[in-house]
Design a protein around this motif. Structure first.
Motif, PDB file in Angstrom:
ATOM      1  N   PHE A   1       9.645   8.102  13.706  1.00 12.70           N
ATOM      2  CA  PHE A   1       9.407   6.721  13.311  1.00 12.70           C
ATOM      3  C   PHE A   1       8.186   6.521  12.404  1.00 12.70           C
ATOM      4  N   GLN A   2       7.420   7.579  12.147  1.00 12.11           N
ATOM      5  CA  GLN A   2       6.223   7.423  11.316  1.00 12.11           C
ATOM      6  C   GLN A   2       6.534   6.839   9.943  1.00 12.11           C
ATOM      7  N   GLN A   3       7.698   7.186   9.389  1.00 11.10           N
ATOM      8  CA  GLN A   3       8.035   6.766   8.028  1.00 11.10           C
ATOM      9  C   GLN A   3       8.710   5.394   7.963  1.00 11.10           C
ATOM     10  N   LEU A   4       9.042   4.832   9.109  1.00 11.16           N
ATOM     11  CA  LEU A   4       9.822   3.585   9.130  1.00 11.16           C
ATOM     12  C   LEU A   4       8.904   2.382   9.331  1.00 11.16           C
ATOM     13  N   SER A   5       7.976   2.231   8.423  1.00  9.61           N
ATOM     14  CA  SER A   5       6.943   1.191   8.570  1.00  9.61           C
ATOM     15  C   SER A   5       7.484  -0.223   8.380  1.00  9.61           C
ATOM     16  N   LYS A   6       8.689  -0.351   7.803  1.00  8.28           N
ATOM     17  CA  LYS A   6       9.268  -1.670   7.556  1.00  8.28           C
ATOM     18  C   LYS A   6      10.274  -2.092   8.633  1.00  8.28           C
ATOM     19  N   LEU A   7      10.483  -1.252   9.621  1.00 10.51           N
ATOM     20  CA  LEU A   7      11.495  -1.538  10.638  1.00 10.51           C
ATOM     21  C   LEU A   7      11.067  -2.710  11.517  1.00 10.51           C
ATOM     22  N   THR A   8      11.904  -3.762  11.560  1.00 10.17           N
ATOM     23  CA  THR A   8      11.610  -4.947  12.367  1.00 10.17           C
ATOM     24  C   THR A   8      12.531  -5.078  13.571  1.00 10.17           C
TER      25      THR A   8
END
Length: 240
Positions: free
Chosen positions: A159-166
């Motif tokens: 999940f480190q790369q999924l900074s836009k996940l809401t």
């Protein structure tokens, strides 16, 4: 009489060779990608969809949204679609939304997915196998909905790369293991549904997330909830 996916593919391929090709509005790369999608889904009854050629943007194919010549959305929820998905999904040039929810699609989730995707909904199908780690490459992903399938194994620590996940919905599968530590990096996450799995360990990794909707019911978690998690969980559970 029922047909195997290979028999459907063969018939559609023969028909495709006899069809005249005409240039249209749609990016040819997207035309090829949606033709392949139609085949892997078993040639479902979707208005104007074809196994070869056609003009999805110019002809208003069912569930298809375009921006100029590029397919940007495919929304076919609840259409009784079967078949499966393949790595050819990655061939779409600039698609942002794929909503295949509430159908009968089976098999595994493809390893290759379009890098431009923002909203991916595969909920309410028959997907099996693990959650692919390659989802970590989808840096623009805002919503990932995989609930109500038959997914198994542990939740990948990506999940480190999924900074836009809401919004993340992994509910009603048979997922096991602890919550990955990188889930605590989801600074934008507001909605998290993990209920009805076999997850273990504690909820410590998500205790600092500013969630507005949390459901962790019917798992095997241990240890105490924070007061904020308790209030949030039960306020959402009993919300009218």
């Amino acid at each position: 009489m029922s047909f195997t996916r290979w028999e459907v593919f063969c018939v559609l391929s023969v028909l495709a060779l006899t069809m005249p090709f005409s240039a249209g509005v749609t990016n040819l790369r997207d035309v090829s990608a949606i033709n392949n999608l139609y085949i892997t889904l078993g040639a479902p009854s979707l208005s104007k969809w074809l196994a070869f050629g056609g003009d999805p943007c110019g002809e208003n194919w069912q569930g298809v949204v375009c921006d100029s010549s590029n397919i940007t959305e495919i929304r076919i929820p609840g259409m009784k679609v079967g078949g499966g998905l393949s790595d050819t999904l990655a061939d779409f040039s600039s698609i942002q939304v794929m909503d295949f929810s509430s159908n009968h699609i089976s098999g595994t989730i493809p390893q290759a997915l379009p890098s431009s995707i923002r909203n991916l909904s595969l909920s309410g199908n028959r997907f099996t196998g693990n959650i692919p780690f390659t989802l970590s490459f989808l840096s623009d992903l805002s919503e990932l909905l995989l609930g109500n399938n038959i997914l198994s194994g542990e939740i990948p620590d990506y999940f480190q790369q999924l900074s836009k996940l809401t919004k993340l919905d992994l509910s009603s599968n048979i997922l096991t293991g602890h919550l990955p530590s990188s889930m605590g990096d989801l600074a934008s996450l507001k909605i998290l549904h993990l209920q009805d799995n076999k997850l273990t360990g504690t909820l410590e990794v998500i205790e600092d997330l500013f969630l507005t909707d949390l459901n962790v019911e019917n798992n095997l978690f241990s240890g105490p909830l924070t007061m904020r998690q308790i209030c949030l969980h039960y306020s959402m559970k009993y919300k009218s």
